[in-house]
Design an enzyme around this catalytic site. Sequence first.
Site, PDB file in Angstrom:
ATOM      1  N   LYS A 117      -2.745  -6.567  22.445  1.00 42.60           N
ATOM      2  CA  LYS A 117      -2.971  -7.861  22.032  1.00 42.60           C
ATOM      3  C   LYS A 117      -1.992  -8.307  20.896  1.00 42.60           C
ATOM      4  O   LYS A 117      -1.481  -9.399  21.038  1.00 42.60           O
ATOM      5  CB  LYS A 117      -4.433  -8.156  21.450  1.00 42.60           C
ATOM      6  CG  LYS A 117      -5.190  -8.101  22.484  1.00 42.60           C
ATOM      7  CD  LYS A 117      -6.673  -8.844  22.422  1.00 42.60           C
ATOM      8  CE  LYS A 117      -7.236  -8.895  23.698  1.00 42.60           C
ATOM      9  NZ  LYS A 117      -8.463  -9.842  23.916  1.00 42.60           N
ATOM     10  N   LYS A 200      -4.933  -6.190  33.304  1.00 43.53           N
ATOM     11  CA  LYS A 200      -6.472  -6.625  33.510  1.00 43.53           C
ATOM     12  C   LYS A 200      -6.490  -8.137  33.582  1.00 43.53           C
ATOM     13  O   LYS A 200      -5.622  -8.892  32.744  1.00 43.53           O
ATOM     14  CB  LYS A 200      -7.171  -6.090  32.470  1.00 43.53           C
ATOM     15  CG  LYS A 200      -8.276  -6.592  31.786  1.00 43.53           C
ATOM     16  CD  LYS A 200      -9.088  -6.150  30.499  1.00 43.53           C
ATOM     17  CE  LYS A 200      -9.027  -7.076  29.839  1.00 43.53           C
ATOM     18  NZ  LYS A 200      -9.938  -8.217  30.107  1.00 43.53           N
ATOM     19  N   LYS A 203      -9.698 -13.534  30.162  1.00 48.31           N
ATOM     20  CA  LYS A 203      -9.796 -15.106  29.882  1.00 48.31           C
ATOM     21  C   LYS A 203      -8.719 -15.664  29.296  1.00 48.31           C
ATOM     22  O   LYS A 203      -8.294 -16.861  29.704  1.00 48.31           O
ATOM     23  CB  LYS A 203     -11.160 -15.382  28.949  1.00 48.31           C
ATOM     24  CG  LYS A 203     -12.373 -15.202  29.016  1.00 48.31           C
ATOM     25  CD  LYS A 203     -13.318 -15.508  28.078  1.00 48.31           C
ATOM     26  CE  LYS A 203     -14.440 -14.287  27.672  1.00 48.31           C
ATOM     27  NZ  LYS A 203     -14.071 -13.419  26.834  1.00 48.31           N
TER      28      LYS A 203
END
Length: 338
Positions: A117, A200, A203
């Site tokens: 991230k 993956k 959202k």
Amino acid sequence: MTETAFTPRVFSGIKPSGGLQLGNYLGAIKRFVGMQGEMETVYCVVDLHAITVWQDPAELASATREVAAGYLAAGLDPTKSILFNQSQVSAHAELGWIFNCVARVGWMNRMTQFKDKAGANAEKVSLGLYAYPSLMAADILLYHATHVPVGEDQKQHVELTRDIAAKFNHDYKQDFFPITEPVTEGPATRIMNLRDGTKKMSKSGESDMERINMTDKAEVIAKKFKKAKTDPEPLPETVEGLAGRPEARNLVDIYAALNDTTPEAVIAEYAGAGWGRFKPALADLAVAKLSPIADEMARLMDDPAEIDRVLADGSARAREIANPILQKTYDIVGLLRS
Ligand code: ATP
Ligand code: MG
């Protein structure tokens, strides 16, 4: 200490960091609903985790209600489960602080999700993004949860939760926190991005075309599957033939999870089929399974006061479990309340 000393209890959560996507449904919500009635179940909309990256305040409130609506529309029964949003139970943040003082920097540095991230931007991301796995440990251990259903991507954080519980128990010489089990099973523990089978589905992914949102209309679902990346080969004769074909594997896994079957059964039915046959069948199945949920989500979102009432009731019930565990933790740590 063995986990059997604790009453079986399930805890899990989803961040209101955007609209729900198919991976959240298959890897999390559908499995959460399936565990209702088997044990006590506590499910959370983890809004304090969402703000580890910037969230527009008005959108955050709406996304919080939307995740709650997704849980309810998919079959979560608020009389069987506790459903609430994290920030209404302040004990999460309080135990999170204590765990910040238990977890080691070296442990946090091994968290692969932080590396993914933060990317090249690690100096500029929030301290909260780095520390969030210790808040997640607090979410779980505040309920003495013994089982945590999660997607594959969260397994490492549940393992960290176990390390935190074990270190706390060891340091304070008390078998106070359970050593929680991550529960990852079935064909949908890691649904991949439709445009890149090595990433993956998320959202917060950049492009809407890489995911199926739970609120997507039938035409949009059909278009996204049609445009989903694949290789040119037809489906193989056996599941072993999916090895090294991540995009094909992903579409077969999605079909299996939506249809409550196994990848083996899907391959038995579609062996040798080309994408021109398999993708429309997959889209039809997804629409049949997801559109009743999307309709119910829309109905619930039209009545935000009702969602807020469910979350308020769930928060009160969550506090009844959480507050005594937090107070006992304070006693163990030696924090004076005069
Ligand atoms: P974000 O991009 O903001 O991290 P997310 O889509 O990854 O959002 P989370 O709120 O982080 O969603 O995760 C909620 C739950 O959904 C977790 O249990 C997680 O493991 C599961 N989950 C998320 N994505 C997938 C996926 N692609 N396949 C299976 N499970 C998933
Ligand atoms: Mg995530």
